[in-house]
Design an enzyme around this catalytic site. Sequence first.
Site: not given
Length: 359
Positions: A249, A259-260
Amino acid sequence: MSALPPTVAWIGGMPGALEILDQTRLPLETRTLRLDRVEQVFDAIRRLAVRGAPAIGVAGAYGLIVGIQGFRPHAAGAAGVAELLAHAAKVGEYLKSSRPTAVNLGWAVDEVLSHLKNLAPKLTKAEDAVAAALERARAIDADDRERCERIGRHGASLLRDGDTVYTHCNAGALATAGIGTALGVMYAAAREGKRLRVFADETRPLLQGSRLTAYELHAAGIPVTVVCDNMASRVMQTHKIAAVFVGADRIARNGDAANKIGTCGLAIIAKHYGVPFYVVAPLSTFDFGLADGSGIPIEERAAEEVTEIAGVRMAPPGVGAFNPAFDVTPASLITGIVTEAGIASPPTPQTVENLVRRG
Ligand code: MRU
Protein backbone atom coordinates in the site's frame (compact mmCIF):
# COMPACT_ATOMS: atom_id res chain seq x y z
CA MET A 1 -7.85 -15.35 -16.52
CA SER A 2 -11.59 -15.75 -16.79
CA ALA A 3 -13.65 -12.59 -17.14
CA LEU A 4 -14.70 -11.11 -13.81
CA PRO A 5 -16.84 -7.94 -13.91
CA PRO A 6 -14.58 -4.86 -13.96
CA THR A 7 -13.28 -3.82 -10.55
CA VAL A 8 -13.64 -0.12 -11.47
CA ALA A 9 -15.01 1.46 -14.65
CA TRP A 10 -16.21 4.82 -15.89
CA ILE A 11 -19.65 4.47 -17.45
CA GLY A 12 -20.79 6.95 -20.09
CA GLY A 13 -19.01 10.14 -21.00
CA MET A 14 -19.74 13.44 -19.35
CA PRO A 15 -21.85 13.28 -17.32
CA GLY A 16 -21.07 9.70 -16.41
CA ALA A 17 -20.71 7.57 -13.31
CA LEU A 18 -18.21 5.33 -11.58
CA GLU A 19 -19.17 1.70 -11.54
CA ILE A 20 -17.50 -0.70 -9.11
CA LEU A 21 -17.82 -4.37 -8.31
CA ASP A 22 -19.06 -4.47 -4.69
CA GLN A 23 -16.32 -6.51 -3.00
CA THR A 24 -18.13 -6.64 0.33
CA ARG A 25 -20.56 -9.11 -1.30
CA LEU A 26 -18.04 -11.47 -2.87
CA PRO A 27 -17.87 -14.38 -3.31
CA LEU A 28 -21.56 -15.00 -2.64
CA GLU A 29 -22.98 -12.23 -4.78
CA THR A 30 -21.62 -10.47 -7.87
CA ARG A 31 -23.15 -7.01 -7.70
CA THR A 32 -21.99 -3.79 -9.32
CA LEU A 33 -22.68 -0.38 -7.79
CA ARG A 34 -23.21 2.78 -9.81
CA LEU A 35 -21.79 5.79 -7.95
CA ASP A 36 -22.88 9.21 -9.14
CA ARG A 37 -22.38 11.21 -5.94
CA VAL A 38 -18.96 11.84 -4.44
CA GLU A 39 -20.25 10.82 -0.97
CA GLN A 40 -21.04 7.39 -2.43
CA VAL A 41 -17.48 7.10 -3.77
CA PHE A 42 -16.06 8.09 -0.37
CA ASP A 43 -18.29 5.54 1.35
CA ALA A 44 -17.43 2.76 -1.14
CA ILE A 45 -13.69 3.29 -0.54
CA ARG A 46 -14.12 3.63 3.24
CA ARG A 47 -16.10 0.40 3.64
CA LEU A 48 -13.89 -1.54 1.16
CA ALA A 49 -16.56 -2.04 -1.53
CA VAL A 50 -13.63 -1.03 -3.74
CA ARG A 51 -10.22 -1.75 -2.23
CA GLY A 52 -6.59 -2.54 -2.96
CA ALA A 53 -4.11 0.31 -3.39
CA PRO A 54 -4.08 0.72 -7.20
CA ALA A 55 -7.87 0.18 -7.47
CA ILE A 56 -8.65 2.88 -4.92
CA GLY A 57 -6.27 5.17 -6.81
CA VAL A 58 -8.29 4.68 -10.02
CA ALA A 59 -11.57 4.97 -8.06
CA GLY A 60 -10.29 8.20 -6.47
CA ALA A 61 -9.38 9.67 -9.89
CA TYR A 62 -12.84 8.86 -11.28
CA GLY A 63 -14.40 9.89 -7.96
CA LEU A 64 -12.98 13.35 -8.50
CA ILE A 65 -14.87 13.56 -11.81
CA VAL A 66 -18.04 12.41 -10.04
CA GLY A 67 -17.53 15.27 -7.59
CA ILE A 68 -16.87 18.03 -10.14
CA GLN A 69 -18.99 17.17 -13.17
CA GLY A 70 -22.15 18.80 -11.77
CA PHE A 71 -20.38 21.95 -10.51
CA ARG A 72 -21.72 25.16 -12.04
CA PRO A 73 -19.41 28.16 -11.46
CA HIS A 74 -20.91 31.61 -10.86
CA ALA A 75 -18.47 33.34 -13.18
CA ALA A 76 -17.87 32.67 -16.88
CA GLY A 77 -14.53 32.20 -18.63
CA ALA A 78 -11.20 31.95 -16.80
CA ALA A 79 -12.77 32.99 -13.47
CA GLY A 80 -15.22 30.08 -13.78
CA VAL A 81 -12.34 27.69 -14.46
CA ALA A 82 -10.61 29.00 -11.30
CA GLU A 83 -13.80 28.37 -9.28
CA LEU A 84 -13.95 24.82 -10.62
CA LEU A 85 -10.31 24.21 -9.70
CA ALA A 86 -10.92 25.40 -6.13
CA HIS A 87 -13.93 23.08 -5.88
CA ALA A 88 -11.89 20.16 -7.33
CA ALA A 89 -9.17 20.70 -4.72
CA LYS A 90 -11.78 20.39 -1.93
CA VAL A 91 -13.31 17.27 -3.48
CA GLY A 92 -9.81 15.80 -3.79
CA GLU A 93 -9.03 16.40 -0.10
CA TYR A 94 -12.33 14.81 0.87
CA LEU A 95 -11.70 11.68 -1.23
CA LYS A 96 -8.11 11.35 -0.01
CA SER A 97 -9.35 11.30 3.59
CA SER A 98 -11.39 8.12 2.99
CA ARG A 99 -8.41 5.81 3.63
CA PRO A 100 -4.97 6.95 4.82
CA THR A 101 -2.46 4.17 4.13
CA ALA A 102 -2.46 3.46 0.38
CA VAL A 103 -0.40 6.21 -1.23
CA ASN A 104 -1.94 5.42 -4.64
CA LEU A 105 -5.21 7.14 -3.66
CA GLY A 106 -3.56 10.50 -2.96
CA TRP A 107 -1.18 10.00 -5.88
CA ALA A 108 -3.97 9.47 -8.43
CA VAL A 109 -6.17 12.30 -7.12
CA ASP A 110 -3.18 14.67 -7.12
CA GLU A 111 -2.25 13.58 -10.67
CA VAL A 112 -5.68 14.68 -11.93
CA LEU A 113 -5.57 17.92 -9.92
CA SER A 114 -2.10 18.88 -11.13
CA HIS A 115 -3.09 18.08 -14.73
CA LEU A 116 -6.00 20.50 -14.31
CA LYS A 117 -3.78 23.14 -12.75
CA ASN A 118 -1.28 22.92 -15.61
CA LEU A 119 -4.00 23.19 -18.24
CA ALA A 120 -5.99 25.94 -16.50
CA PRO A 121 -4.27 28.93 -18.20
CA LYS A 122 -5.36 27.53 -21.60
CA LEU A 123 -8.98 26.82 -20.61
CA THR A 124 -11.92 29.18 -20.98
CA LYS A 125 -14.83 26.92 -19.95
CA ALA A 126 -15.37 24.89 -16.78
CA GLU A 127 -16.80 21.98 -18.87
CA ASP A 128 -13.51 21.74 -20.76
CA ALA A 129 -11.70 21.41 -17.44
CA VAL A 130 -13.96 18.52 -16.40
CA ALA A 131 -13.41 16.84 -19.79
CA ALA A 132 -9.63 17.20 -19.38
CA ALA A 133 -9.82 15.74 -15.86
CA LEU A 134 -11.80 12.75 -17.15
CA GLU A 135 -9.22 12.19 -19.85
CA ARG A 136 -6.46 12.13 -17.22
CA ALA A 137 -8.44 9.73 -15.00
CA ARG A 138 -8.96 7.39 -17.96
CA ALA A 139 -5.22 7.55 -18.66
CA ILE A 140 -4.44 6.57 -15.04
CA ASP A 141 -6.85 3.63 -15.41
CA ALA A 142 -5.23 2.46 -18.68
CA ASP A 143 -1.76 3.02 -17.30
CA ASP A 144 -2.48 0.83 -14.27
CA ARG A 145 -3.58 -2.02 -16.57
CA GLU A 146 -0.41 -1.74 -18.59
CA ARG A 147 1.86 -1.56 -15.52
CA CYS A 148 0.23 -4.69 -14.07
CA GLU A 149 1.16 -6.55 -17.27
CA ARG A 150 4.78 -5.42 -17.02
CA ILE A 151 4.94 -6.27 -13.31
CA GLY A 152 3.54 -9.71 -14.11
CA ARG A 153 6.21 -10.40 -16.71
CA HIS A 154 9.06 -9.40 -14.36
CA GLY A 155 7.62 -11.45 -11.50
CA ALA A 156 6.92 -14.52 -13.62
CA SER A 157 10.66 -14.82 -14.27
CA LEU A 158 10.99 -15.83 -10.59
CA LEU A 159 8.71 -18.86 -10.97
CA ARG A 160 9.17 -22.32 -12.43
CA ASP A 161 6.68 -24.87 -13.69
CA GLY A 162 5.31 -26.84 -10.73
CA ASP A 163 6.02 -24.20 -8.07
CA THR A 164 3.84 -23.71 -5.02
CA VAL A 165 3.55 -20.14 -3.79
CA TYR A 166 1.91 -18.38 -0.84
CA THR A 167 0.01 -15.08 -0.77
CA HIS A 168 -1.74 -12.87 1.77
CA CYS A 169 -4.75 -10.56 1.35
CA ASN A 170 -5.75 -9.77 -2.24
CA ALA A 171 -3.38 -8.12 -4.67
CA GLY A 172 -5.12 -9.33 -7.80
CA ALA A 173 -7.49 -8.11 -10.49
CA LEU A 174 -9.87 -7.09 -7.70
CA ALA A 175 -7.25 -4.75 -6.28
CA THR A 176 -6.19 -3.01 -9.50
CA ALA A 177 -7.59 -1.96 -12.87
CA GLY A 178 -5.60 -4.75 -14.53
CA ILE A 179 -4.48 -8.31 -13.72
CA GLY A 180 -3.16 -7.37 -10.29
CA THR A 181 0.31 -7.21 -8.78
CA ALA A 182 1.12 -10.28 -6.63
CA LEU A 183 -1.57 -12.31 -8.40
CA GLY A 184 -0.60 -10.69 -11.70
CA VAL A 185 2.73 -12.49 -11.33
CA MET A 186 0.82 -15.79 -11.04
CA TYR A 187 -1.44 -15.02 -14.02
CA ALA A 188 1.59 -14.08 -16.13
CA ALA A 189 3.41 -17.29 -15.11
CA ALA A 190 0.29 -19.34 -15.92
CA ARG A 191 0.08 -17.70 -19.35
CA GLU A 192 3.68 -18.81 -19.92
CA GLY A 193 2.49 -22.37 -19.32
CA LYS A 194 3.84 -22.71 -15.78
CA ARG A 195 1.58 -24.80 -13.55
CA LEU A 196 1.34 -23.30 -10.09
CA ARG A 197 -0.38 -24.10 -6.85
CA VAL A 198 -1.25 -21.26 -4.49
CA PHE A 199 -1.80 -21.14 -0.74
CA ALA A 200 -4.00 -18.12 0.07
CA ASP A 201 -4.42 -17.25 3.70
CA GLU A 202 -7.79 -16.02 4.91
CA THR A 203 -6.59 -12.55 5.94
CA ARG A 204 -8.56 -11.77 9.04
CA PRO A 205 -10.47 -9.70 9.90
CA LEU A 206 -12.10 -8.98 6.53
CA LEU A 207 -11.11 -12.19 4.72
CA GLN A 208 -9.74 -10.69 1.50
CA GLY A 209 -7.74 -13.91 1.03
CA SER A 210 -10.51 -16.48 1.31
CA ARG A 211 -13.27 -14.29 -0.18
CA LEU A 212 -11.39 -12.50 -2.97
CA THR A 213 -8.03 -14.13 -3.77
CA ALA A 214 -9.49 -17.64 -3.73
CA TYR A 215 -12.44 -16.39 -5.80
CA GLU A 216 -10.35 -14.91 -8.57
CA LEU A 217 -7.64 -17.59 -8.70
CA HIS A 218 -10.29 -20.31 -8.77
CA ALA A 219 -12.18 -18.47 -11.55
CA ALA A 220 -8.89 -18.30 -13.47
CA GLY A 221 -8.31 -22.03 -13.12
CA ILE A 222 -5.27 -21.73 -10.85
CA PRO A 223 -5.40 -24.33 -8.05
CA VAL A 224 -5.78 -22.49 -4.75
CA THR A 225 -5.90 -23.79 -1.19
CA VAL A 226 -7.20 -21.58 1.62
CA VAL A 227 -5.54 -21.66 5.03
CA CYS A 228 -6.12 -19.67 8.23
CA ASP A 229 -3.57 -16.93 8.87
CA ASN A 230 -2.09 -18.85 11.80
CA MET A 231 -1.21 -21.83 9.56
CA ALA A 232 1.58 -20.12 7.61
CA SER A 233 4.36 -21.69 9.66
CA ARG A 234 2.83 -25.15 9.34
CA VAL A 235 2.42 -24.72 5.58
CA MET A 236 6.10 -23.78 5.23
CA GLN A 237 7.17 -26.66 7.49
CA THR A 238 5.25 -29.23 5.48
CA HIS A 239 5.34 -27.94 1.88
CA LYS A 240 8.07 -26.70 -0.43
CA ILE A 241 7.02 -23.07 -0.90
CA ALA A 242 8.95 -21.45 -3.76
CA ALA A 243 8.16 -17.90 -2.65
CA VAL A 244 5.67 -15.62 -0.94
CA PHE A 245 4.19 -12.83 -3.08
CA VAL A 246 2.28 -9.94 -1.50
CA GLY A 247 1.16 -6.48 -2.61
CA ALA A 248 1.86 -3.16 -0.93
CA ASP A 249 0.00 0.00 0.00
CA ARG A 250 2.95 2.32 0.53
CA ILE A 251 6.69 1.72 0.19
CA ALA A 252 9.35 4.01 1.64
CA ARG A 253 12.57 4.95 -0.23
CA ASN A 254 14.56 2.26 1.61
CA GLY A 255 12.09 -0.52 0.67
CA ASP A 256 10.16 -0.78 3.97
CA ALA A 257 6.68 -1.75 2.79
CA ALA A 258 3.22 -1.33 4.32
CA ASN A 259 0.69 -3.98 3.39
CA LYS A 260 -2.30 -5.75 4.90
CA ILE A 261 -2.00 -6.53 8.60
CA GLY A 262 -0.20 -9.84 9.03
CA THR A 263 2.27 -9.28 6.19
CA CYS A 264 5.18 -8.53 8.52
CA GLY A 265 4.51 -11.66 10.60
CA LEU A 266 4.42 -13.70 7.40
CA ALA A 267 7.76 -12.23 6.30
CA ILE A 268 9.29 -13.19 9.67
CA ILE A 269 8.03 -16.77 9.25
CA ALA A 270 9.28 -16.91 5.64
CA LYS A 271 12.72 -15.73 6.75
CA HIS A 272 12.82 -18.48 9.39
CA TYR A 273 12.16 -21.16 6.75
CA GLY A 274 14.38 -19.58 4.08
CA VAL A 275 11.43 -18.89 1.78
CA PRO A 276 11.97 -15.88 -0.55
CA PHE A 277 9.57 -13.05 0.23
CA TYR A 278 8.58 -10.69 -2.62
CA VAL A 279 6.60 -7.46 -2.45
CA VAL A 280 4.94 -6.69 -5.79
CA ALA A 281 3.76 -3.16 -6.60
CA PRO A 282 3.79 -0.42 -9.24
CA LEU A 283 6.18 2.50 -8.79
CA SER A 284 3.13 4.66 -7.88
CA THR A 285 3.09 2.78 -4.55
CA PHE A 286 6.44 4.32 -3.53
CA ASP A 287 6.31 7.35 -1.26
CA PHE A 288 9.62 9.03 -1.99
CA GLY A 289 8.94 11.57 0.74
CA LEU A 290 9.58 8.85 3.33
CA ALA A 291 13.13 7.69 4.04
CA ASP A 292 11.84 4.61 5.88
CA GLY A 293 8.59 2.95 6.93
CA SER A 294 8.31 4.60 10.35
CA GLY A 295 6.36 7.52 8.87
CA ILE A 296 3.74 5.44 7.04
CA PRO A 297 0.25 6.25 8.39
CA ILE A 298 -1.50 3.07 9.49
CA GLU A 299 -5.28 2.99 9.27
CA GLU A 300 -7.12 1.75 12.35
CA ARG A 301 -10.57 0.38 11.73
CA ALA A 302 -13.63 -0.33 13.85
CA ALA A 303 -13.25 -2.84 16.70
CA GLU A 304 -16.37 -4.68 15.49
CA GLU A 305 -14.43 -5.98 12.48
CA VAL A 306 -12.46 -8.06 15.01
CA THR A 307 -15.04 -8.74 17.72
CA GLU A 308 -17.74 -9.82 15.25
CA ILE A 309 -17.83 -12.26 12.36
CA ALA A 310 -20.52 -11.58 9.74
CA GLY A 311 -22.33 -9.39 12.25
CA VAL A 312 -22.31 -12.00 15.04
CA ARG A 313 -20.46 -11.07 18.25
CA MET A 314 -17.56 -13.46 18.94
CA ALA A 315 -15.86 -11.68 21.86
CA PRO A 316 -17.55 -11.18 25.24
CA PRO A 317 -19.63 -7.99 25.42
CA GLY A 318 -17.57 -5.12 26.84
CA VAL A 319 -14.23 -6.45 25.53
CA GLY A 320 -12.53 -4.11 23.07
CA ALA A 321 -10.21 -4.84 20.14
CA PHE A 322 -7.16 -3.34 18.43
CA ASN A 323 -7.64 -3.29 14.67
CA PRO A 324 -4.74 -1.87 12.62
CA ALA A 325 -5.50 -2.54 8.94
CA PHE A 326 -1.85 -2.62 7.84
CA ASP A 327 1.65 -3.25 9.13
CA VAL A 328 5.11 -2.35 7.88
CA THR A 329 7.55 -5.05 6.77
CA PRO A 330 11.17 -3.88 7.09
CA ALA A 331 13.21 -4.04 3.88
CA SER A 332 15.60 -6.45 5.62
CA LEU A 333 12.88 -9.15 5.49
CA ILE A 334 12.09 -8.58 1.79
CA THR A 335 13.96 -10.58 -0.85
CA GLY A 336 12.93 -8.23 -3.64
CA ILE A 337 10.39 -5.63 -4.72
CA VAL A 338 8.90 -6.49 -8.11
CA THR A 339 7.81 -3.44 -10.12
CA GLU A 340 7.01 -2.61 -13.74
CA ALA A 341 10.60 -1.37 -14.12
CA GLY A 342 12.22 -4.55 -12.80
CA ILE A 343 13.07 -6.07 -9.43
CA ALA A 344 14.89 -4.25 -6.62
CA SER A 345 16.68 -7.16 -4.98
CA PRO A 346 17.56 -6.75 -2.21
CA PRO A 347 15.60 -3.54 -1.69
CA THR A 348 17.91 -0.71 -0.65
CA PRO A 349 17.75 3.05 -1.28
CA GLN A 350 20.19 2.45 -4.17
CA THR A 351 18.36 -0.48 -5.86
CA VAL A 352 15.06 1.39 -5.49
CA GLU A 353 16.55 4.55 -7.03
CA ASN A 354 17.93 2.53 -9.95
CA LEU A 355 14.44 1.21 -10.66
CA VAL A 356 12.90 4.67 -10.58
CA ARG A 357 15.46 5.88 -13.14
CA ARG A 358 14.43 2.97 -15.41
CA GLY A 359 10.67 3.38 -14.71
O1 MRU B 1 -7.64 -3.11 3.09
P1 MRU B 1 -7.39 -3.53 1.67
O2 MRU B 1 -8.16 -4.74 1.27
O3 MRU B 1 -7.55 -2.38 0.71
O4 MRU B 1 -5.85 -3.94 1.66
C1 MRU B 1 -5.29 -4.33 0.44
C2 MRU B 1 -3.87 -4.73 0.54
O5 MRU B 1 -3.25 -4.68 1.58
C3 MRU B 1 -3.21 -5.10 -0.75
O6 MRU B 1 -2.25 -6.09 -0.56
C4 MRU B 1 -2.53 -3.86 -1.34
O7 MRU B 1 -3.43 -2.79 -1.40
C5 MRU B 1 -1.97 -4.11 -2.69
S1 MRU B 1 -3.21 -4.36 -3.91
C6 MRU B 1 -2.44 -4.58 -5.40
